[in-house]
Design a protein around this motif. Sequence first.
Motif, PDB file in Angstrom:
ATOM      1  N   GLU A 117      47.030 -27.678  87.532  1.00  0.00           N
ATOM      2  CA  GLU A 117      45.924 -28.465  88.079  1.00  0.00           C
ATOM      3  C   GLU A 117      45.567 -27.655  89.272  1.00  0.00           C
ATOM      4  OE1 GLU A 117      46.108 -33.662  87.094  1.00  0.00           O
ATOM      5  OE2 GLU A 117      47.982 -32.315  88.658  1.00  0.00           O
ATOM      6  N   VAL A 118      46.620 -27.353  89.839  1.00  0.00           N
ATOM      7  CA  VAL A 118      46.945 -26.147  90.697  1.00  0.00           C
ATOM      8  C   VAL A 118      46.015 -24.830  90.889  1.00  0.00           C
ATOM      9  CG1 VAL A 118      48.182 -24.577  92.389  1.00  0.00           C
ATOM     10  CG2 VAL A 118      48.921 -26.784  91.753  1.00  0.00           C
ATOM     11  N   ALA A 119      45.648 -24.586  89.762  1.00  0.00           N
ATOM     12  CA  ALA A 119      45.019 -23.270  89.115  1.00  0.00           C
ATOM     13  C   ALA A 119      43.922 -23.711  88.995  1.00  0.00           C
ATOM     14  CB  ALA A 119      46.157 -22.904  87.351  1.00  0.00           C
ATOM     15  N   MET A 120      43.448 -24.860  88.853  1.00  0.00           N
ATOM     16  CA  MET A 120      42.307 -25.112  88.485  1.00  0.00           C
ATOM     17  C   MET A 120      41.880 -25.386  90.031  1.00  0.00           C
ATOM     18  SD  MET A 120      42.565 -27.852  85.327  1.00  0.00           S
ATOM     19  CE  MET A 120      41.396 -28.477  85.103  1.00  0.00           C
ATOM     20  N   ALA A 121      42.098 -26.061  90.906  1.00  0.00           N
ATOM     21  CA  ALA A 121      41.793 -26.018  91.573  1.00  0.00           C
ATOM     22  C   ALA A 121      41.281 -24.790  92.886  1.00  0.00           C
ATOM     23  CB  ALA A 121      43.006 -26.647  93.098  1.00  0.00           C
ATOM     24  N   GLY A 122      41.598 -23.719  92.273  1.00  0.00           N
ATOM     25  CA  GLY A 122      41.713 -22.608  92.367  1.00  0.00           C
ATOM     26  C   GLY A 122      40.875 -21.359  92.264  1.00  0.00           C
ATOM     27  N   ILE A 123      40.329 -21.278  91.085  1.00  0.00           N
ATOM     28  CA  ILE A 123      39.153 -20.744  89.605  1.00  0.00           C
ATOM     29  C   ILE A 123      38.614 -21.328  89.762  1.00  0.00           C
ATOM     30  CG2 ILE A 123      39.719 -19.421  88.013  1.00  0.00           C
ATOM     31  CD1 ILE A 123      42.690 -19.907  88.208  1.00  0.00           C
ATOM     32  N   PRO A 127      35.478 -22.245  88.330  1.00  0.00           N
ATOM     33  CA  PRO A 127      35.436 -23.827  86.798  1.00  0.00           C
ATOM     34  C   PRO A 127      34.995 -23.099  86.177  1.00  0.00           C
ATOM     35  CG  PRO A 127      34.696 -24.883  88.604  1.00  0.00           C
ATOM     36  CD  PRO A 127      34.852 -23.613  89.223  1.00  0.00           C
ATOM     37  N   ASN A 128      33.308 -21.728  86.193  1.00  0.00           N
ATOM     38  CA  ASN A 128      33.196 -21.119  84.894  1.00  0.00           C
ATOM     39  C   ASN A 128      33.608 -19.885  84.362  1.00  0.00           C
ATOM     40  OD1 ASN A 128      30.667 -22.504  85.361  1.00  0.00           O
ATOM     41  ND2 ASN A 128      30.533 -20.918  87.240  1.00  0.00           N
TER      42      ASN A 128
END
Length: 466
Positions: A431-437, A439-440
Motif C-alpha cells: 500500500e505504501v508503494a501504491m501511494a507513491g508510484i 498508477p499506470n
Amino acid sequence: MSFASSMKVRRGGPSLARHLAQLLALLACLSLMATPVSAQSILRDAETEALLADISKPLITAAGLSPANVQIILIDDPSINAFVVAGQNVYIHSGLITAADDVNEVQGVIAHELGHIAGGHAIRFNEGYSQATKISLLSLLAGVALAAAGAGEAAAGVMAMGQQAALGNLLAYSRVQESSADQAGSSYLRNAGISGKGMIDFFKTLQSQEFRTGVDRTIDYAYTHPLSGDRISRLETAIKADPAYDTPIDSALEQRFERVKAKLAGYVEDPTRTLKKYPESDTSVPARYARAFAWHKSSYPEKALAETKALIAAQPDNPYFLELEGQVLLESGRPVEAIAPLRKATALSGSQPLIASMFGHALIETEDPQYYDEAEHVLRAAVSRDRENPFAWYQLGTVYAREGDDSRAALASAERFDLTQQWPLALRYAEVAMAGIDPNAPDWLRAQDIAYVARAAIEKTGKKRR
C-alpha cells in the motif's frame, strides 16, 4: 512420499480410554501425513543447485516431464531422506547428500522421487488417506455408541480393530506407492543410460541403517516403506541386467559432487567435526573447500582465505571459489575487497542470481554512492531471473532507500514479505508503494497484486481463527 528407510508405527495395549486417545491421535497423524510439513529450512547455493539440475535433467526427461517444471530443492535436515509433495518439486535432505557415497546414488534417489511425481502419488495419496480416515471415524463412532450402552470392553475392542485397520490400510497404500516409484525410477535410469547401481547401493545404506536401529526385517506390514532388503531383491536382477549397469560414473559430475558434499559439510556441520573429517594434511580440492567453510564459520577469516586462495590458484576461473572468497571478505567487514572476486564470479557464472545478489550486497555495504547504480542494475537483473530470493529483494530495497526512492524500496520490501508469507507486512508495504508510484506503471500493478494476495491471506487466516 519419501526415500527414507521404513518408519514403524507402534500399537498400544487394551483400555477404552487408551484406545480412544490412540484413535484420536491416529486421526491427527493421518491429517499430518496428508498435509506435508513446510517449516523446514531451504538451503540455497548456486553450485549445488546447478549440480542437482544437471544430474536430474536426463532423468526428468526419461520420466516424460519437463526439466523447466521440475525443481530439486535442498532441505537443511541431517536425516537421510527425500520426498515430494503436490506439484513437481523434489526435496532432498542435506543428510542424504552427506550420506551418499557418489553422485550415482543421488541420481538413484532422484529417479525414485520422480517416480512419485510421474505416478501422481502426492494426489493419489489422498485416496488412501480418505479411506483410512473413514475407517477410523466409523470405528470411533461405533466404539462411543457401545461405551454409552455400557459395553466398555466391546467398545475398546472395536476401537482397537478400527485403529489397526485404518493404519494398516494407509501403510499398505504407502508401501504400494513406494514399490511403484522404485520400479519407475529404475526404468528412468535405464532409459537415460545411467547405471542403476547407485539406487541399489543406496538401498544397502538404508538396510544398514535398519540393522543399526533394530528394525524387524521379517515383517513389513507395520512400515510406511517396503523393507530395504525386499526392495533390493525386487530390483537387483533387472538393474544388473541393464546394459547401462557397468557404465562408469561421469568423472566431471563426480568431482562436482565431491565439492558440493564437502562444502555442505563445512556449512552445516560443527566446524570441529568438519576439520577432523578433512584434516589440514589433506590438500585435495574438496578438503580445502570444506575447511574454508569451517574456518569461516569459526570466525577465522585469514585461515578461510588461505584455503580459498589455494583453490583459486588451482582453478582461477571457478566462479564458486571466487564467490566464496568474496563471501569471506564481505562477511568479515571488507566489502571493498570483496567486489573484485564477486564481480568476476558474477561474470563467469553468467550473472547467476544468487551470486549476483551477493555482489550487489557487497556494492551496497561499501556505503559509497558511486556503487549504487551498479548495485541497482545487478540486483534488478538478479530478481528478474529469480524472484523467489528474499535476500535479493532486501538488498534491492536497501539500495532504493539509499537512492531516495522510498516507493520502490517499499515495493521491494512487499516482494520480500510476500515470499516469506508475512502477510500484514506485505500488505502494508504494498500500500505504501501504491501511494507513491504512478498508477499506470507496471510496478504499481505489481504492488496491487501483492496487496490483493496479502489481504486474501489475512482474511482467510482470520476466518480460520474464528
